[in-house]
Design a protein around this motif. Sequence first.
Motif, PDB file in Angstrom:
ATOM      1  N   GLY A 280     -18.175  -0.231 -27.307  1.00 54.01           N
ATOM      2  CA  GLY A 280     -17.681  -1.471 -26.713  1.00 54.01           C
ATOM      3  C   GLY A 280     -16.347  -1.276 -26.021  1.00 54.01           C
ATOM      4  N   LEU A 281     -15.475  -0.466 -26.621  1.00 49.11           N
ATOM      5  CA  LEU A 281     -14.177  -0.197 -26.010  1.00 49.11           C
ATOM      6  C   LEU A 281     -14.337   0.577 -24.704  1.00 49.11           C
ATOM      7  CD1 LEU A 281     -11.122  -0.285 -26.042  1.00 49.11           C
ATOM      8  CD2 LEU A 281     -11.128   1.683 -27.595  1.00 49.11           C
ATOM      9  N   VAL A 282     -15.261   1.522 -24.677  1.00 47.74           N
ATOM     10  CA  VAL A 282     -15.513   2.275 -23.439  1.00 47.74           C
ATOM     11  C   VAL A 282     -15.931   1.328 -22.320  1.00 47.74           C
ATOM     12  CG1 VAL A 282     -17.034   3.958 -22.329  1.00 47.74           C
ATOM     13  CG2 VAL A 282     -16.070   4.446 -24.581  1.00 47.74           C
ATOM     14  N   ARG A 283     -16.815   0.395 -22.635  1.00 47.17           N
ATOM     15  CA  ARG A 283     -17.261  -0.563 -21.614  1.00 47.17           C
ATOM     16  C   ARG A 283     -16.105  -1.432 -21.123  1.00 47.17           C
ATOM     17  NH1 ARG A 283     -22.028  -0.693 -24.806  1.00 47.17           N
ATOM     18  NH2 ARG A 283     -21.248  -2.438 -26.023  1.00 47.17           N
ATOM     19  N   LEU A 284     -15.244  -1.855 -22.045  1.00 44.86           N
ATOM     20  CA  LEU A 284     -14.095  -2.668 -21.652  1.00 44.86           C
ATOM     21  C   LEU A 284     -13.137  -1.879 -20.765  1.00 44.86           C
ATOM     22  CD1 LEU A 284     -13.332  -4.503 -25.018  1.00 44.86           C
ATOM     23  CD2 LEU A 284     -14.215  -5.540 -22.923  1.00 44.86           C
ATOM     24  N   LEU A 285     -12.945  -0.612 -21.083  1.00 43.71           N
ATOM     25  CA  LEU A 285     -12.063   0.228 -20.270  1.00 43.71           C
ATOM     26  C   LEU A 285     -12.633   0.428 -18.873  1.00 43.71           C
ATOM     27  CD1 LEU A 285     -11.031   2.907 -22.931  1.00 43.71           C
ATOM     28  CD2 LEU A 285      -9.592   1.110 -21.954  1.00 43.71           C
ATOM     29  N   GLU A 286     -13.944   0.570 -18.776  1.00 45.71           N
ATOM     30  CA  GLU A 286     -14.581   0.717 -17.463  1.00 45.71           C
ATOM     31  C   GLU A 286     -14.362  -0.521 -16.610  1.00 45.71           C
ATOM     32  OE1 GLU A 286     -18.587   1.492 -18.560  1.00 45.71           O
ATOM     33  OE2 GLU A 286     -18.297   3.658 -18.792  1.00 45.71           O
ATOM     34  N   GLN A 287     -14.377  -1.690 -17.249  1.00 49.03           N
ATOM     35  CA  GLN A 287     -14.140  -2.933 -16.513  1.00 49.03           C
ATOM     36  C   GLN A 287     -12.667  -3.101 -16.158  1.00 49.03           C
ATOM     37  OE1 GLN A 287     -16.227  -6.495 -18.206  1.00 49.03           O
ATOM     38  NE2 GLN A 287     -17.009  -5.041 -19.698  1.00 49.03           N
ATOM     39  N   ALA A 288     -11.797  -2.745 -17.093  1.00 48.35           N
ATOM     40  CA  ALA A 288     -10.366  -2.963 -16.891  1.00 48.35           C
ATOM     41  C   ALA A 288      -9.768  -1.998 -15.877  1.00 48.35           C
ATOM     42  CB  ALA A 288      -9.630  -2.837 -18.227  1.00 48.35           C
ATOM     43  N   ASP A 289     -10.243  -0.748 -15.883  1.00 48.51           N
ATOM     44  CA  ASP A 289      -9.698   0.264 -14.977  1.00 48.51           C
ATOM     45  C   ASP A 289     -10.790   1.282 -14.664  1.00 48.51           C
ATOM     46  OD1 ASP A 289      -8.352   2.153 -13.546  1.00 48.51           O
ATOM     47  OD2 ASP A 289      -6.817   2.567 -15.056  1.00 48.51           O
ATOM     48  N   PRO A 290     -11.543   1.071 -13.589  1.00 48.17           N
ATOM     49  CA  PRO A 290     -12.635   1.993 -13.243  1.00 48.17           C
ATOM     50  C   PRO A 290     -12.167   3.429 -13.027  1.00 48.17           C
ATOM     51  CG  PRO A 290     -12.811  -0.048 -11.992  1.00 48.17           C
ATOM     52  CD  PRO A 290     -11.475  -0.076 -12.674  1.00 48.17           C
ATOM     53  N   GLY A 291     -10.884   3.616 -12.737  1.00 48.31           N
ATOM     54  CA  GLY A 291     -10.373   4.961 -12.512  1.00 48.31           C
ATOM     55  C   GLY A 291      -9.996   5.697 -13.785  1.00 48.31           C
ATOM     56  N   LEU A 292      -9.980   4.996 -14.909  1.00 52.57           N
ATOM     57  CA  LEU A 292      -9.620   5.634 -16.176  1.00 52.57           C
ATOM     58  C   LEU A 292     -10.787   6.475 -16.678  1.00 52.57           C
ATOM     59  CD1 LEU A 292      -7.662   4.118 -19.103  1.00 52.57           C
ATOM     60  CD2 LEU A 292      -9.822   5.256 -19.567  1.00 52.57           C
ATOM     61  N   ARG A 293     -10.496   7.683 -17.143  1.00 49.45           N
ATOM     62  CA  ARG A 293     -11.545   8.598 -17.592  1.00 49.45           C
ATOM     63  C   ARG A 293     -11.383   8.876 -19.084  1.00 49.45           C
ATOM     64  NH1 ARG A 293     -11.972  14.416 -17.027  1.00 49.45           N
ATOM     65  NH2 ARG A 293      -9.941  14.340 -15.975  1.00 49.45           N
ATOM     66  N   VAL A 294     -12.409   8.565 -19.866  1.00 47.20           N
ATOM     67  CA  VAL A 294     -12.395   8.841 -21.301  1.00 47.20           C
ATOM     68  C   VAL A 294     -12.815  10.290 -21.516  1.00 47.20           C
ATOM     69  CG1 VAL A 294     -13.361   8.255 -23.552  1.00 47.20           C
ATOM     70  CG2 VAL A 294     -12.881   6.440 -21.892  1.00 47.20           C
ATOM     71  N   LEU A 295     -11.894  11.101 -22.031  1.00 44.39           N
ATOM     72  CA  LEU A 295     -12.150  12.531 -22.201  1.00 44.39           C
ATOM     73  C   LEU A 295     -13.033  12.834 -23.394  1.00 44.39           C
ATOM     74  CD1 LEU A 295      -8.568  13.941 -21.514  1.00 44.39           C
ATOM     75  CD2 LEU A 295     -10.485  13.754 -19.913  1.00 44.39           C
ATOM     76  N   GLY A 296     -12.967  11.992 -24.408  1.00 41.11           N
ATOM     77  CA  GLY A 296     -13.755  12.247 -25.606  1.00 41.11           C
ATOM     78  C   GLY A 296     -13.480  11.220 -26.674  1.00 41.11           C
ATOM     79  N   MET A 297     -14.221  11.341 -27.785  1.00 35.61           N
ATOM     80  CA  MET A 297     -14.073  10.419 -28.907  1.00 35.61           C
ATOM     81  C   MET A 297     -14.176  11.195 -30.213  1.00 35.61           C
ATOM     82  SD  MET A 297     -16.230   7.021 -27.749  1.00 35.61           S
ATOM     83  CE  MET A 297     -17.730   7.890 -27.268  1.00 35.61           C
ATOM     84  N   ALA A 298     -13.530  10.667 -31.241  1.00 33.55           N
ATOM     85  CA  ALA A 298     -13.610  11.247 -32.579  1.00 33.55           C
ATOM     86  C   ALA A 298     -13.712  10.120 -33.589  1.00 33.55           C
ATOM     87  CB  ALA A 298     -12.386  12.111 -32.867  1.00 33.55           C
ATOM     88  N   ASP A 299     -14.420  10.386 -34.699  1.00 31.37           N
ATOM     89  CA  ASP A 299     -14.559   9.357 -35.729  1.00 31.37           C
ATOM     90  C   ASP A 299     -13.909   9.769 -37.045  1.00 31.37           C
ATOM     91  OD1 ASP A 299     -16.273  11.290 -36.645  1.00 31.37           O
ATOM     92  OD2 ASP A 299     -18.078  10.034 -36.599  1.00 31.37           O
ATOM     93  N   ASN A 300     -13.151  10.887 -37.027  1.00 35.20           N
ATOM     94  CA  ASN A 300     -12.484  11.334 -38.243  1.00 35.20           C
ATOM     95  C   ASN A 300     -11.212  12.087 -37.876  1.00 35.20           C
ATOM     96  OD1 ASN A 300     -13.115  14.406 -38.185  1.00 35.20           O
ATOM     97  ND2 ASN A 300     -15.120  13.443 -37.872  1.00 35.20           N
ATOM     98  N   VAL A 301     -10.376  12.329 -38.868  1.00 32.35           N
ATOM     99  CA  VAL A 301      -9.073  12.949 -38.635  1.00 32.35           C
ATOM    100  C   VAL A 301      -9.218  14.358 -38.069  1.00 32.35           C
ATOM    101  CG1 VAL A 301      -6.997  13.826 -39.773  1.00 32.35           C
ATOM    102  CG2 VAL A 301      -7.888  11.566 -40.374  1.00 32.35           C
ATOM    103  N   GLU A 302     -10.087  15.162 -38.666  1.00 38.85           N
ATOM    104  CA  GLU A 302     -10.241  16.559 -38.256  1.00 38.85           C
ATOM    105  C   GLU A 302     -10.605  16.678 -36.782  1.00 38.85           C
ATOM    106  OE1 GLU A 302      -9.954  20.575 -38.970  1.00 38.85           O
ATOM    107  OE2 GLU A 302      -9.677  19.014 -40.491  1.00 38.85           O
ATOM    108  N   ASP A 303     -11.623  15.929 -36.361  1.00 41.20           N
ATOM    109  CA  ASP A 303     -12.053  15.999 -34.967  1.00 41.20           C
ATOM    110  C   ASP A 303     -11.000  15.421 -34.031  1.00 41.20           C
ATOM    111  OD1 ASP A 303     -14.386  17.165 -35.767  1.00 41.20           O
ATOM    112  OD2 ASP A 303     -15.610  15.344 -35.613  1.00 41.20           O
ATOM    113  N   ALA A 304     -10.290  14.395 -34.495  1.00 40.55           N
ATOM    114  CA  ALA A 304      -9.254  13.790 -33.660  1.00 40.55           C
ATOM    115  C   ALA A 304      -8.119  14.776 -33.395  1.00 40.55           C
ATOM    116  CB  ALA A 304      -8.716  12.532 -34.326  1.00 40.55           C
ATOM    117  N   VAL A 305      -7.707  15.499 -34.422  1.00 39.62           N
ATOM    118  CA  VAL A 305      -6.642  16.494 -34.253  1.00 39.62           C
ATOM    119  C   VAL A 305      -7.057  17.547 -33.229  1.00 39.62           C
ATOM    120  CG1 VAL A 305      -5.382  18.354 -35.402  1.00 39.62           C
ATOM    121  CG2 VAL A 305      -5.643  16.140 -36.539  1.00 39.62           C
ATOM    122  N   ARG A 306      -8.286  18.043 -33.364  1.00 31.88           N
ATOM    123  CA  ARG A 306      -8.770  19.059 -32.421  1.00 31.88           C
ATOM    124  C   ARG A 306      -8.866  18.502 -31.007  1.00 31.88           C
ATOM    125  NH1 ARG A 306     -12.431  20.933 -36.685  1.00 31.88           N
ATOM    126  NH2 ARG A 306     -14.014  19.521 -35.853  1.00 31.88           N
ATOM    127  N   GLY A 307      -9.426  17.301 -30.881  1.00 28.52           N
ATOM    128  CA  GLY A 307      -9.628  16.725 -29.562  1.00 28.52           C
ATOM    129  C   GLY A 307      -8.331  16.405 -28.848  1.00 28.52           C
TER     130      GLY A 307
END
Length: 249
Positions: free
Chosen positions: A15-42
């Motif tokens: 849902g947040l990705v969709r909102l970002l696409e509407q708010a700023d079409p030029g913004l690029r989401v590089l990736g997502m993480a659902d836990n601390v370990e993956d977030a640190v790496r990403g």
Amino acid sequence: MTAYIVEDEVPAAQGLVRLLEQADPGLRVLGMADNVEDAVRGITALDPDLIFMDIHLGDDLCFRIFERTVVEAPVIFTTAFDQYAIQAFQANGIDYLLKPIALPAVQQALAKVQKMQRRFRIDPGILRELVDLKPPTYRERFMVASGGQIRSVAVDQVAYFQSEGRYVKLVSTDNHRYIVDGTMDRIHAELDPRRFFRINRQFVISFPAIRSMVSYSKSRVKLVLNPPTEDDTIVSVERSAEFKEWLDR
């Protein structure tokens, strides 16, 4: 501008990705993480310009991320904390989006970030204090008048609320109907969003009240409620995507 999302609920992240696409079409989401370990790496590998971060993750609290890596990008927290916590965010220069997230809030947060001229670091100690705060509290019961008497109706006995002109009607699971004080907007804001959803201007429904659903025109959904109502209960176009995410939680 590039962004990275740290969120352990898939519907919320999508849902947040969709909102970002509407708010700023030029913004690029590089990736997502659902836990601390993956977030640190990403975050370390991708070095985004902006990070959206939920407080409570699947494996731990988000402040662990700041203990394990240097986060220099602006962070916008997505939070369901109460007003006291929001004030704490603001006092420390941290922006936030209050769940459930709406498009205008995303637009405002992005505008604020774009005005920032410097990168900054966040003190994990601030976050430790925030996670000790109480989660949001929701309405537990409604006082109603019935036959000259006053009684209390618990929220788990509420099937749905229906707006009729200047009044709001509470319909209980045993099909009793009461006029309640307050506007539909105020009542909706006081309800637990995990149990109740506002499908349109006229109805706020509880999940157990949904008897069946059918596809309707323009990608909408038509509901059959229990107890039944004479009015059509159709999820509005602008709420259809969010409604489907709500069902899938």
